[in-house]
Design a protein around this motif. Structure first.
Motif, short mmCIF file in Angstrom:
data_model
loop_
_atom_site.label_atom_id
_atom_site.label_comp_id
_atom_site.label_asym_id
_atom_site.label_seq_id
_atom_site.Cartn_x
_atom_site.Cartn_y
_atom_site.Cartn_z
N LEU A 116 0.85 -1.19 0.00
CA LEU A 116 0.00 0.00 0.00
C LEU A 116 0.89 1.24 0.00
O LEU A 116 1.76 1.39 0.86
CB LEU A 116 -0.90 -0.01 1.24
CG LEU A 116 -1.81 -1.25 1.35
CD1 LEU A 116 -2.01 -1.63 2.80
CD2 LEU A 116 -3.13 -1.00 0.66
N ALA A 117 0.68 2.11 -0.98
CA ALA A 117 1.48 3.33 -1.11
C ALA A 117 0.60 4.55 -0.85
O ALA A 117 -0.38 4.76 -1.56
CB ALA A 117 2.10 3.41 -2.50
N VAL A 153 12.75 -2.07 -6.84
CA VAL A 153 12.17 -3.09 -5.98
C VAL A 153 11.36 -4.05 -6.84
O VAL A 153 10.62 -3.62 -7.74
CB VAL A 153 11.25 -2.45 -4.90
CG1 VAL A 153 10.57 -3.53 -4.06
CG2 VAL A 153 12.05 -1.51 -4.02
N ASN A 154 11.49 -5.33 -6.57
CA ASN A 154 10.76 -6.34 -7.32
C ASN A 154 9.39 -6.57 -6.68
O ASN A 154 9.29 -7.16 -5.60
CB ASN A 154 11.56 -7.65 -7.36
CG ASN A 154 10.88 -8.71 -8.22
OD1 ASN A 154 9.81 -8.48 -8.79
ND2 ASN A 154 11.50 -9.87 -8.32
N GLY A 169 0.41 13.06 -5.89
CA GLY A 169 1.70 12.92 -5.22
C GLY A 169 2.74 12.23 -6.08
O GLY A 169 2.54 11.09 -6.51
N ASP A 170 3.85 12.91 -6.35
CA ASP A 170 4.89 12.33 -7.20
C ASP A 170 5.45 11.04 -6.63
O ASP A 170 5.76 10.10 -7.36
CB ASP A 170 6.03 13.33 -7.39
CG ASP A 170 5.64 14.52 -8.26
OD1 ASP A 170 4.65 14.39 -9.01
OD2 ASP A 170 6.31 15.56 -8.19
N ASP A 171 5.62 10.99 -5.29
CA ASP A 171 6.24 9.81 -4.70
C ASP A 171 5.34 8.58 -4.78
O ASP A 171 5.79 7.48 -5.09
CB ASP A 171 6.67 10.08 -3.25
CG ASP A 171 5.62 10.78 -2.42
OD1 ASP A 171 4.51 11.05 -2.93
OD2 ASP A 171 5.91 11.07 -1.24
N SER A 221 10.31 6.85 -0.69
CA SER A 221 11.62 7.46 -0.88
C SER A 221 12.66 6.46 -1.38
O SER A 221 13.69 6.86 -1.92
CB SER A 221 12.10 8.11 0.41
OG SER A 221 12.25 7.15 1.44
N VAL A 222 12.40 5.16 -1.21
CA VAL A 222 13.29 4.15 -1.77
C VAL A 222 13.44 4.36 -3.27
O VAL A 222 14.52 4.21 -3.85
CB VAL A 222 12.75 2.73 -1.47
CG1 VAL A 222 13.46 1.68 -2.32
CG2 VAL A 222 12.90 2.41 0.01
#
Length: 340
Positions: free
Chosen positions: A43-44, A83-84, A99-101, A74-75
């Motif tokens: 979940l982002a 990230v896989n 949101g860009d992130d 931020s990763v």
């Protein structure tokens, strides 16, 4: 009437819209989840949406039994790492979808083969364009800076998704009764929330404490009170509080404790006793007759967070007004916060 108060009161109708819409979208998403044999959920989200995602983290593990976790945007955006996300369902949650992130997490997830979905209140947003499946809150335009109806409609969509994914018809049927529980809760809080708020006018620090499924409510309560009233707040899992921070709670500190009916209530009562033993001012939110703020039971603990945020929303509003502040436009904040 202030915009914030109006939007708090709109939540029963907004939730009905959220539940009535998107039936095909959820059915299609669940079909793909099963077809692609999703093994875990990421979940982002940021801010209030992140608190809604915390609810989903518990809810989906309890209902469908697969691991769920929160992304670390931020990763990707700062550390530029890959990230896989293979075999994952990655859900981006953002009321604005700007949101860009969060959007970068979604881009990377899609690139690595994940099934992607979005929950947003904004059609045509960047997030809705990236995700393969989109669930819209249908909350209507939210004008107050402090999010209220977009939060509870997001929770409702997560609950609707969980019920469909788990094949839990009882949960789905109970969910349809939650808007009426919201109406009852708003009525019961009338006058009570204002009274408690006036007693907190000079409070410099407020804690919010919950456990498990209800941790999202403690965190969101802390955020709502902090951003509107300029009070220093902190949210704790009751388990984490007992692992040391309780030693920093001096006498007379207001502590908002979430005690909905269910698995967490007995241990939360123990925490309440410990805080009272330290001289803290314990304000309980529960269905008990002696609760500082009344709580309306939803029929299942799984749906309690959809209702138990209302006391804090109204507490934040009335405390803001009592301090002579603007509840609709907190100082230094804007409605949409874009981070990278």
């Amino acid at each position: 009437m202030s915009i914030l108060l109006s939007e708090i009161n709109e939540q029963p109708v907004a939730m009905e819209r959220a539940l009535a819409g998107g039936k095909d979208a959820i059915a299609e998403l669940v079909a793909q989840i099963k077809k692609r044999e999703v093994r875990y959920v990421i979940l982002a989200a940021r801010g209030t949406s992140d608190n809604a995602a915390t609810y989903a983290k518990y809810l989906l593990q309890l209902t469908v039994g697969i691991p769920c976790g929160l992304a670390a945007p931020s990763v990707h955006t700062l550390y530029e790492a890959e990230v896989n996300y293979k075999d994952a369902l990655v859900i981006g949650v953002s009321q604005s979808g700007a949101g860009d992130d969060i959007n970068e997490v979604m881009v990377q997830a899609k690139k690595s083969g994940a099934l992607t979905a979005a929950i947003t209140n904004t059609e045509g947003s960047r997030l809705s364009e990236i995700a393969e499946h989109v669930l819209f809150c249908n909350a209507g335009l939210e004008r107050a800076v402090a999010a209220t109806k977009t939060y509870t409609t997001t929770l409702a969509l997560f609950a609707k998704l969980a019920a469909r994914w788990a094949g839990d018809t009882a949960l789905a049927e109970t969910l349809w009764r939650v808007p009426d529980a919201l109406r009852t809760e708003l009525h019961r809080l009338s006058g009570r929330a204002e009274t408690v708020a006036h007693s907190l006018t000079h409070a410099e620090r407020i804690l919010a404490v919950a456990r498990g499924l209800h941790l999202c409510t403690a965190i969101e309560s802390s955020l709502k009170i902090a951003e509107t009233t300029h009070t220093t707040t902190q949210a704790f899992s009751s388990a984490d509080l007992l692992h040391g921070p309780i030693a920093s709670v001096p006498a007379n500190t207001p502590c908002l404790l979430l005690l909905p009916n269910g698995k967490t209530k007995p241990m939360m009562l123990e925490v309440a006793a410990k805080l009272e033993g330290r001289g803290a001012r314990v304000l309980t939110v529960s269905t008990d007759a002696d609760a500082a703020l009344p709580l309306t039971d939803t029929g299942t603990e799984l749906l309690a967070p959809l209702v138990d945020i209302l006391p804090a929303q109204l507490l934040a509003y009335h405390l803001t007004v009592a301090r002579g502040l603007d509840p609709d436009n907190p100082s230094g904040l804007t409605k949409v916060t874009v981070t990278r």
